[in-house]
Design an enzyme around this catalytic site. Sequence first.
Site, mmCIF file in Angstrom:
data_model
loop_
_atom_site.group_PDB
_atom_site.id
_atom_site.type_symbol
_atom_site.label_atom_id
_atom_site.label_comp_id
_atom_site.label_asym_id
_atom_site.label_seq_id
_atom_site.Cartn_x
_atom_site.Cartn_y
_atom_site.Cartn_z
ATOM 1 N N ASP A 431 15.033 16.385 2.060
ATOM 2 C CA ASP A 431 14.325 17.161 3.085
ATOM 3 C C ASP A 431 13.045 17.745 2.478
ATOM 4 O OD1 ASP A 431 13.951 18.578 5.477
ATOM 5 O OD2 ASP A 431 15.291 20.215 4.899
ATOM 6 N N GLU A 434 7.338 16.843 2.488
ATOM 7 C CA GLU A 434 5.972 16.560 2.985
ATOM 8 C C GLU A 434 4.921 16.723 1.890
ATOM 9 O OE1 GLU A 434 8.305 18.382 4.555
ATOM 10 O OE2 GLU A 434 8.744 16.757 5.938
ATOM 11 N N ASP A 509 12.820 18.304 13.013
ATOM 12 C CA ASP A 509 13.302 19.462 13.768
ATOM 13 C C ASP A 509 12.884 19.430 15.233
ATOM 14 O OD1 ASP A 509 14.243 20.142 11.309
ATOM 15 O OD2 ASP A 509 12.736 21.679 10.920
HETATM 16 O O1 MIG Z 1 13.210 24.829 6.861
HETATM 17 O O2 MIG Z 1 17.916 22.627 5.223
HETATM 18 O O3 MIG Z 1 14.560 19.406 8.957
HETATM 19 O O4 MIG Z 1 17.317 19.286 9.173
HETATM 20 O O5 MIG Z 1 18.774 21.582 8.479
HETATM 21 C C1 MIG Z 1 14.375 24.213 7.280
HETATM 22 C C2 MIG Z 1 17.734 23.305 6.423
HETATM 23 C C3 MIG Z 1 14.883 23.280 6.218
HETATM 24 C C4 MIG Z 1 14.729 21.392 7.654
HETATM 25 C C5 MIG Z 1 15.391 20.141 8.093
HETATM 26 C C6 MIG Z 1 16.687 20.477 8.770
HETATM 27 C C7 MIG Z 1 17.585 21.237 7.829
HETATM 28 C C8 MIG Z 1 16.869 22.510 7.373
HETATM 29 N N1 MIG Z 1 15.584 22.151 6.759
#
Ligand code: MIG
Length: 839
Positions: A431, A434, A509
């Site tokens: 995750d 970016e 999201d």
């Molecule tokens: O700022 O890990 O897109 O799927 O549950 C949120 C927590 C960070 C973003 C991801 C989301 C995930 C969440 N993450």
Amino acid sequence: MARRKKLPPPPPYAPDSHTVNDEIVATTTRYDDVYYLHELGRVKTVKKAKGQSEHLIHGEGEVQLRISWVSDHIVKLKFSLGEPTVLHSYGLAEGVAASTKVDVSEDKRSWHWQSKAIKLSLAKKDGRITIRDAVNNKRIFSQSDPFQVRTTLLKGLDQLRMPFDAQDQESFYGLGDKTGDTDLRGRTYQNWCTDSFAYGNHSDELYRAIPFFYGLRKEGAYGIFLDNTHRTHFDFDSQKDGQINVWADGGDFDAYFIYGPQLDQVASRYIQLTGTPELPPLWALGYHQCRWSYYPESRVRELAQDFREKNFPCDAIYLDIDYMDGYRCFTWNEAYFPDPKRLVSDLRKSKFETVVMIDPGLRVDEDYEVYKSGIKQDVFCRRKDGRHMVGPVWPPACVWPDYTKPNARAWWGQLYKKLYKQQGISGFWNDMNEPAVFKVNSMTFPGDVRHDFEGHGADHNAMHNVYGMQMTRATYEGLKQLKPKKRPFLLCRATYSGGQRYAALWTGDNIASWEHLVLANRQCLRLSISGFSFVGTDIGGFVDDPTGELMVRWLQLGVFHPLMRVHSMGNNTDGAAEAEADAVKQAEMMHRQNQEPWVYGEPYTSQTRAAIELRYRLLPYLYTAFRNHLLTGIPVLRNLFFADQKDPLCRKFDDQFLVGDHMLVCPVLKQGQKSMQVYLPKGKVWYDYWTGKKYAGGHKYRLKLSPNSIPIFMCGGSVLPQVDTPCQATVDTLAAKQLSLRLYLGEAGSGQLYWDKGEGYGYEQEEYLVADYSFTYEKSRLTIQQTQKGKYQASFKTILLTIQGAEDQFEPATVDGKSIEAQEDGTYVLPFGFKEFRC
Ligand code: MIG
């Protein structure tokens, strides 16, 4: 050749001027910046570049052009200001090279390159390019203005821009991660990987940068892959003047022109350039349950038990960031998870695989092993001044590995050892890559951060769009090394063209709304035709709560998305904090924000279960489609117009889609919808998957809908393999004794089953089964033949054959020469290995 223009438009002339010999002269006029334009200009030389199939073109200007051919259908145009600066591509699959030789000639006005498929002409006057179909000479691409580079006094290289003309009826598709209408025409888009929490229909910069699009015009379809990792821009005729502009903020302009003329040919040639994923483990195509977050261990166990008790098939459970110790990646919160190994192994006994989250931002903490070893190995990103790039994400201060550095990737890959090899975690979820940074409006690194870029060196502006992709590459390569016999499963958020080689994607999201259900469909289709077949959304929506009805419709769509995963942010909202003082409110909130498929009560529970069961039933078909994607590059999901790109109605009904070779799905995307209009492509008959009712192609139909409806049509002349045996997870599917074959009549037809162990690489040594079914249907006689290839011993003993669309009574049936009776409902039970069936 450099023409000088001012930027921004100059202020009114005068304040600081004086007169010399009666002429007004500006002496101190200043602007924020000034810019210069550069072109190739009048062509001076066309030279063969050392022994290769590449030609180097110099003109009167400073822009250089290199033309080379990957194949007869793919030509690479490399524009650079002076000598090229980009010497490595992350987008291209390994081994792709421009080595095809084509004929070169010149006449008075132009230079020409001609392959078997296309003819590219370069105007001597100004370097404008025209591309034609080599066979029928029809024009498929042309420029009314030449390629242009802009530099500015302060920034240096600022923009590399390719303008070209759109035909009146031309549509544009693809570009990976975009919302909005399917046809990209009429808008502008930018690629800049962005953590776009709760994005909307018109959000532009989403999580991924996939600079590849299709042009579809009367003469045929082509694609352009702009292999440029900087911020890239696409203006698809936003001014309604027929002008398309594609530009990048830096680097060289490495564009691959990919000819079809069929859309699926463009799709598969793009895959030829950028690669495919591996065959996923079969469990990864099962149903997955996720939430932010399931913890502690007892909650996870309870969840697993619920699935089995409530009879919902499920293959994977995810642990989000709260399993970690203080958001330190590769650690466990021991209070929540005292014995991860045991938990994971118990889950596996109940047929669940465990997937855990790993972020790129690593806590700055002298007592944290990962941080310490990263410092020692010098793998973290540094600023221009040589200091580490430090910023907040989950931990208040993080550092980030530079995944564009080979030894950082190698280091990163090994960090998974404990989780993957010792604790038995099956898959990972990358995750925030970016890369996302909290607290600052830019939401990411500053542009001055330096990257290794495979030893070439580059700043963050150049590497931003590949950061996530290189993270998943490092993870993927690490997993392969750690367990060479296991197929890696990796899910990721940010990526770049070619990232499909390393990881599956989810669309980030999203929101629990009907609008987002429409987007979910569009985004997955768009990603799919842009190289990423292994895609899915947070089913039900990440932000907010879906109603039961929305959840059902979303799961019904998710049946066809290769990644079928429910995920939500649970109670991680500001509201939860607000409610903290109020225990009753909080308890209610916790309850409300569960998103397991049974929390909506009846009638929804039966409907969500039915959708998930359908997914498991269709697995043999889906798995086969996946395998064919790897072999042919044709995406698993395609918009309806891939079936008939000349038919305007197929373009109009662009939310309908094809799955694999024979299936057409018309998703129900509106609240309370009682009926819907669908369009079935010409030249075929179609069968309602549920009722067997036959429809002529080339017509619109109005379908009545119930909450259970999942409109699916199978094309006449096809054979659909599925497993109807109820199951809890894919391990059961792999043990099923009976394969169901549904045969949809036409004069002739075919279908295929690809099957294997569902895991490992035995299939590379022929440990697979490919069963090809073909049939003819003439004068009321049906003959079906099966050929099986491969060494894999499937569990199937019998085939349940259902014949759809027969108008007359069949003659007595035989299988391999022996007579066989139909069952009461008209189906036949055949030995799995039968060779010929007649009736
Ligand atoms: O700022 O890990 O897109 O799927 O549950 C949120 C927590 C960070 C973003 C991801 C989301 C995930 C969440 N993450």
